[in-house]
Design a protein around this motif. Sequence first.
Motif, PDB file in Angstrom:
ATOM      1  N   ALA A 155       0.844  -1.193   0.000  1.00  0.00           N
ATOM      2  CA  ALA A 155       0.000   0.000   0.000  1.00  0.00           C
ATOM      3  C   ALA A 155       0.872   1.234   0.000  1.00  0.00           C
ATOM      4  CB  ALA A 155      -0.893  -0.007   1.232  1.00  0.00           C
ATOM      5  N   GLY A 156       0.499   2.202  -0.817  1.00  0.00           N
ATOM      6  CA  GLY A 156       1.272   3.427  -0.917  1.00  0.00           C
ATOM      7  C   GLY A 156       0.928   4.410   0.193  1.00  0.00           C
ATOM      8  N   THR A 157       1.620   5.498   0.230  1.00  0.00           N
ATOM      9  CA  THR A 157       1.446   6.516   1.255  1.00  0.00           C
ATOM     10  C   THR A 157       0.053   7.128   1.211  1.00  0.00           C
ATOM     11  OG1 THR A 157       3.777   7.039   0.957  1.00  0.00           O
ATOM     12  CG2 THR A 157       2.482   8.604   2.218  1.00  0.00           C
ATOM     13  N   TYR A 158      -0.467   7.366   0.024  1.00  0.00           N
ATOM     14  CA  TYR A 158      -1.770   8.014  -0.123  1.00  0.00           C
ATOM     15  C   TYR A 158      -2.907   7.008  -0.321  1.00  0.00           C
ATOM     16  CZ  TYR A 158       1.056  12.155  -0.584  1.00  0.00           C
ATOM     17  OH  TYR A 158       1.940  13.163  -0.357  1.00  0.00           O
ATOM     18  N   SER A 159      -2.673   5.772  -0.019  1.00  0.00           N
ATOM     19  CA  SER A 159      -3.685   4.729  -0.218  1.00  0.00           C
ATOM     20  C   SER A 159      -4.413   4.456   1.093  1.00  0.00           C
ATOM     21  CB  SER A 159      -3.012   3.447  -0.706  1.00  0.00           C
ATOM     22  OG  SER A 159      -3.956   2.410  -0.741  1.00  0.00           O
ATOM     23  N   ASN A 160      -5.692   4.149   1.011  1.00  0.00           N
ATOM     24  CA  ASN A 160      -6.454   3.786   2.208  1.00  0.00           C
ATOM     25  C   ASN A 160      -6.412   2.275   2.443  1.00  0.00           C
ATOM     26  OD1 ASN A 160      -8.123   2.817   0.232  1.00  0.00           O
ATOM     27  ND2 ASN A 160      -9.911   4.025   0.831  1.00  0.00           N
ATOM     28  N   GLN A 161      -5.606   1.564   1.667  1.00  0.00           N
ATOM     29  CA  GLN A 161      -5.507   0.122   1.811  1.00  0.00           C
ATOM     30  C   GLN A 161      -4.756  -0.277   3.075  1.00  0.00           C
ATOM     31  OE1 GLN A 161      -3.904  -1.517  -1.799  1.00  0.00           O
ATOM     32  NE2 GLN A 161      -5.735  -1.047  -2.990  1.00  0.00           N
ATOM     33  N   THR A 162      -3.990   0.648   3.673  1.00  0.00           N
ATOM     34  CA  THR A 162      -3.268   0.297   4.902  1.00  0.00           C
ATOM     35  C   THR A 162      -4.240  -0.047   6.020  1.00  0.00           C
ATOM     36  OG1 THR A 162      -3.113   2.645   5.456  1.00  0.00           O
ATOM     37  CG2 THR A 162      -1.202   1.642   4.377  1.00  0.00           C
ATOM     38  N   ASP A 163      -5.369   0.680   6.127  1.00  0.00           N
ATOM     39  CA  ASP A 163      -6.385   0.368   7.133  1.00  0.00           C
ATOM     40  C   ASP A 163      -7.034  -0.989   6.851  1.00  0.00           C
ATOM     41  OD1 ASP A 163      -5.949   2.758   8.448  1.00  0.00           O
ATOM     42  OD2 ASP A 163      -7.598   3.799   7.425  1.00  0.00           O
ATOM     43  N   ILE A 164      -7.287  -1.239   5.595  1.00  0.00           N
ATOM     44  CA  ILE A 164      -7.903  -2.513   5.204  1.00  0.00           C
ATOM     45  C   ILE A 164      -6.967  -3.664   5.530  1.00  0.00           C
ATOM     46  CG2 ILE A 164      -8.738  -3.891   3.254  1.00  0.00           C
ATOM     47  CD1 ILE A 164      -9.689  -1.241   1.988  1.00  0.00           C
ATOM     48  N   LEU A 165      -5.674  -3.498   5.220  1.00  0.00           N
ATOM     49  CA  LEU A 165      -4.702  -4.553   5.508  1.00  0.00           C
ATOM     50  C   LEU A 165      -4.542  -4.774   7.013  1.00  0.00           C
ATOM     51  CD1 LEU A 165      -1.983  -3.747   2.814  1.00  0.00           C
ATOM     52  CD2 LEU A 165      -3.580  -5.678   2.848  1.00  0.00           C
ATOM     53  N   ALA A 166      -4.574  -3.692   7.788  1.00  0.00           N
ATOM     54  CA  ALA A 166      -4.477  -3.820   9.247  1.00  0.00           C
ATOM     55  C   ALA A 166      -5.694  -4.564   9.806  1.00  0.00           C
ATOM     56  CB  ALA A 166      -4.349  -2.439   9.887  1.00  0.00           C
ATOM     57  N   ASN A 167      -6.886  -4.229   9.298  1.00  0.00           N
ATOM     58  CA  ASN A 167      -8.103  -4.921   9.731  1.00  0.00           C
ATOM     59  C   ASN A 167      -8.071  -6.399   9.347  1.00  0.00           C
ATOM     60  OD1 ASN A 167      -9.151  -2.583  10.831  1.00  0.00           O
ATOM     61  ND2 ASN A 167     -10.421  -2.096   9.047  1.00  0.00           N
ATOM     62  N   PHE A 168      -7.574  -6.677   8.162  1.00  0.00           N
ATOM     63  CA  PHE A 168      -7.482  -8.058   7.700  1.00  0.00           C
ATOM     64  C   PHE A 168      -6.519  -8.860   8.580  1.00  0.00           C
ATOM     65  CE2 PHE A 168      -5.689 -11.304   4.780  1.00  0.00           C
ATOM     66  CZ  PHE A 168      -6.858 -12.037   4.601  1.00  0.00           C
ATOM     67  N   ALA A 169      -5.386  -8.265   8.928  1.00  0.00           N
ATOM     68  CA  ALA A 169      -4.403  -8.943   9.788  1.00  0.00           C
ATOM     69  C   ALA A 169      -5.004  -9.209  11.167  1.00  0.00           C
ATOM     70  CB  ALA A 169      -3.134  -8.103   9.904  1.00  0.00           C
ATOM     71  N   GLU A 170      -5.747  -8.242  11.704  1.00  0.00           N
ATOM     72  CA  GLU A 170      -6.406  -8.417  13.010  1.00  0.00           C
ATOM     73  C   GLU A 170      -7.439  -9.545  12.942  1.00  0.00           C
ATOM     74  OE1 GLU A 170      -7.323  -8.053  16.908  1.00  0.00           O
ATOM     75  OE2 GLU A 170      -5.668  -7.050  15.874  1.00  0.00           O
ATOM     76  N   LEU A 171      -8.179  -9.597  11.862  1.00  0.00           N
ATOM     77  CA  LEU A 171      -9.171 -10.654  11.669  1.00  0.00           C
ATOM     78  C   LEU A 171      -8.501 -12.025  11.605  1.00  0.00           C
ATOM     79  CD1 LEU A 171     -12.127 -11.445  11.158  1.00  0.00           C
ATOM     80  CD2 LEU A 171     -11.732 -11.044   8.735  1.00  0.00           C
ATOM     81  N   GLN A 172      -7.375 -12.124  10.914  1.00  0.00           N
ATOM     82  CA  GLN A 172      -6.651 -13.392  10.834  1.00  0.00           C
ATOM     83  C   GLN A 172      -6.179 -13.835  12.225  1.00  0.00           C
ATOM     84  OE1 GLN A 172      -3.734 -12.386   7.770  1.00  0.00           O
ATOM     85  NE2 GLN A 172      -4.662 -13.956   6.434  1.00  0.00           N
ATOM     86  N   ARG A 173      -5.672 -12.900  13.036  1.00  0.00           N
ATOM     87  CA  ARG A 173      -5.250 -13.241  14.399  1.00  0.00           C
ATOM     88  C   ARG A 173      -6.436 -13.726  15.229  1.00  0.00           C
ATOM     89  NH1 ARG A 173      -1.824  -8.847  13.569  1.00  0.00           N
ATOM     90  NH2 ARG A 173      -3.336  -7.353  14.382  1.00  0.00           N
ATOM     91  N   HIS A 174      -7.571 -13.059  15.085  1.00  0.00           N
ATOM     92  CA  HIS A 174      -8.772 -13.439  15.840  1.00  0.00           C
ATOM     93  C   HIS A 174      -9.235 -14.855  15.463  1.00  0.00           C
ATOM     94  CE1 HIS A 174     -12.513 -12.964  18.019  1.00  0.00           C
ATOM     95  NE2 HIS A 174     -13.194 -13.303  16.932  1.00  0.00           N
ATOM     96  N   ILE A 175      -9.211 -15.160  14.191  1.00  0.00           N
ATOM     97  CA  ILE A 175      -9.614 -16.493  13.717  1.00  0.00           C
ATOM     98  C   ILE A 175      -8.670 -17.558  14.254  1.00  0.00           C
ATOM     99  CG2 ILE A 175      -9.822 -17.963  11.663  1.00  0.00           C
ATOM    100  CD1 ILE A 175     -10.901 -15.462  10.192  1.00  0.00           C
ATOM    101  N   ALA A 176      -7.396 -17.277  14.243  1.00  0.00           N
ATOM    102  CA  ALA A 176      -6.403 -18.246  14.732  1.00  0.00           C
ATOM    103  C   ALA A 176      -6.600 -18.522  16.220  1.00  0.00           C
ATOM    104  CB  ALA A 176      -4.997 -17.723  14.462  1.00  0.00           C
ATOM    105  N   ILE A 177      -6.947 -17.513  16.997  1.00  0.00           N
ATOM    106  CA  ILE A 177      -7.136 -17.676  18.441  1.00  0.00           C
ATOM    107  C   ILE A 177      -8.439 -18.405  18.764  1.00  0.00           C
ATOM    108  CG2 ILE A 177      -7.544 -16.373  20.577  1.00  0.00           C
ATOM    109  CD1 ILE A 177      -5.700 -14.205  19.453  1.00  0.00           C
TER     110      ILE A 177
END
Length: 119
Positions: free
Chosen positions: A2-24
């Motif tokens: 994700a680039g500096t001006y992209s809103n994909q960083t929030d999406i990627l952070a949410n996705f990573a959090e979701l993956q951690r939650h599923i694993a737990i």
Amino acid sequence: MAGTYSNQTDILANFAELQRHIAISGPRRSKPSQPKPPGGTKKQLSPTEAAEIIAKYNAGAAMTQLKVEHHMAKRTVAKVLRENGVTIRRLEVSEEFTEREPVAGIIPRGHAPQLPQGH
């Protein structure tokens, strides 16, 4: 990614959090622990309650009154009565109703005009 001006960083952070939650949380159950009966929970009618319904009906109580008192559908009350050999009464029309003036647009039973034959 994700680039500096992209809103994909929030999406990627949410996705990573979701993956951690599923694993737990562990494996998902595919079926409920106890299957529910189809059509909801059915009330078991005791012989005493059936006898009470029959006695009240024979004493003149209406099926609609009995269904409310016993918390069941009208067809269930009728079924209890039929299974116990009780003849279901027809709805009786009071004299007050039959002596009323005719309502505009409503033709009493048996008084409808005859249509011509052969159409």
